[in-house]
Motif scaffolding. Structure first.
Motif, PDB file in Angstrom:
ATOM      1  N   GLN A  63     -23.331  -1.496 -35.641  1.00  0.00           N
ATOM      2  CA  GLN A  63     -22.158  -0.971 -34.939  1.00  0.00           C
ATOM      3  C   GLN A  63     -22.523   0.050 -33.867  1.00  0.00           C
ATOM      4  O   GLN A  63     -22.039  -0.026 -32.757  1.00  0.00           O
ATOM      5  CB  GLN A  63     -21.197  -0.335 -35.947  1.00  0.00           C
ATOM      6  N   LYS A  77     -22.678  -6.899 -44.106  1.00  0.00           N
ATOM      7  CA  LYS A  77     -22.416  -5.491 -44.367  1.00  0.00           C
ATOM      8  C   LYS A  77     -22.806  -4.714 -43.118  1.00  0.00           C
ATOM      9  O   LYS A  77     -23.507  -5.224 -42.242  1.00  0.00           O
ATOM     10  CB  LYS A  77     -23.239  -4.997 -45.560  1.00  0.00           C
ATOM     11  N   TYR A  78     -22.376  -3.483 -43.055  1.00  0.00           N
ATOM     12  CA  TYR A  78     -22.744  -2.607 -41.946  1.00  0.00           C
ATOM     13  C   TYR A  78     -23.924  -1.722 -42.351  1.00  0.00           C
ATOM     14  O   TYR A  78     -24.037  -1.346 -43.530  1.00  0.00           O
ATOM     15  CB  TYR A  78     -21.552  -1.729 -41.549  1.00  0.00           C
ATOM     16  N   GLU A  84     -28.131   1.498 -34.119  1.00  0.00           N
ATOM     17  CA  GLU A  84     -28.205   0.339 -35.012  1.00  0.00           C
ATOM     18  C   GLU A  84     -28.433  -0.950 -34.223  1.00  0.00           C
ATOM     19  O   GLU A  84     -29.235  -1.798 -34.623  1.00  0.00           O
ATOM     20  CB  GLU A  84     -26.928   0.226 -35.839  1.00  0.00           C
ATOM     21  N   THR A 140     -24.290  -6.275 -39.740  1.00  0.00           N
ATOM     22  CA  THR A 140     -23.660  -6.251 -38.422  1.00  0.00           C
ATOM     23  C   THR A 140     -23.774  -4.823 -37.897  1.00  0.00           C
ATOM     24  O   THR A 140     -23.092  -3.927 -38.402  1.00  0.00           O
ATOM     25  CB  THR A 140     -22.171  -6.662 -38.507  1.00  0.00           C
TER      26      THR A 140
END
Length: 178
Positions: A133, A5-6, A137, A131
């Motif tokens: 971006q 997921k982000y 982050e 993950t």
């Protein structure tokens, strides 16, 4: 295939005003009031990431109070999953104070909290990896393993320490020591 997921998928943003009952004797926001707001935000980020009914705070790793927050300020807390272990999620919280008169914004605090998602039997469950971006982050993710190792070491130290502590009521110590 891995489950990813982000961080943005878990992002929670909340903004609140500072009320007079939230102030300490220095006319700044009580640290404990801010800590509660941070924990509430982080809990929602953890639940949003894990998509479960219950997530529990495993640790509040750090809260750095960087600038005082006054009654003239609004308090905006942004939180999201910055790093994951197999069954834990590290939540990053950024607190932005905005002077409602001048519109000046400053980062007033940052915090890292660790959460565990629980199943219907209150047992920890595996959580999705993330993950990153954005630049922010990626920066947080890059040092996530180091922070996770520090947490593990600190937890081991705490377990060792509590073996030397007692649970005798303080007012009963006088009797025990005689």
């Amino acid at each position: 295939m891995e489950n990813y997921k982000y961080p943005n998928d878990s992002k929670i943003i909340s903004t609140d005003q500072v009320l007079i009952n939230d102030l300490n004797n220095y006319n700044t926001l009580f640290g404990g009031v801010l800590m509660k707001k941070i924990d509430n935000n982080a809990t929602l980020s953890a639940r949003r990431h894990a998509r479960v009914k219950e997530c529990v705070t495993a640790s509040t790793d750090s809260i750095e109070f960087l600038h005082p927050i006054t009654q003239l300020d609004s308090v905006c807390i942004e939180s999201y999953v910055a790093y994951t272990g197999e069954k834990s999620m590290e939540i990053f919280c950024k607190v932005i104070a905005e002077d409602m008169i001048t519109a000046e914004r400053k980062i007033a605090a940052v915090a890292f909290l660790t959460f565990v998602a629980l199943d219907e039997h209150k047992k920890p469950i595996k959580v999705a990896n993330i993950t990153p971006q954005t630049h922010e982050e990626k920066l947080l993710y890059m040092h996530g393993e180091d922070r996770a190792n520090m947490r593990k070491n600190r937890r081991q130290q705490s377990k060792h320490l509590i073996q030397s502590l007692n649970t005798v009521k303080p007012w009963a110590l006088e009797v025990v020591n005689k």
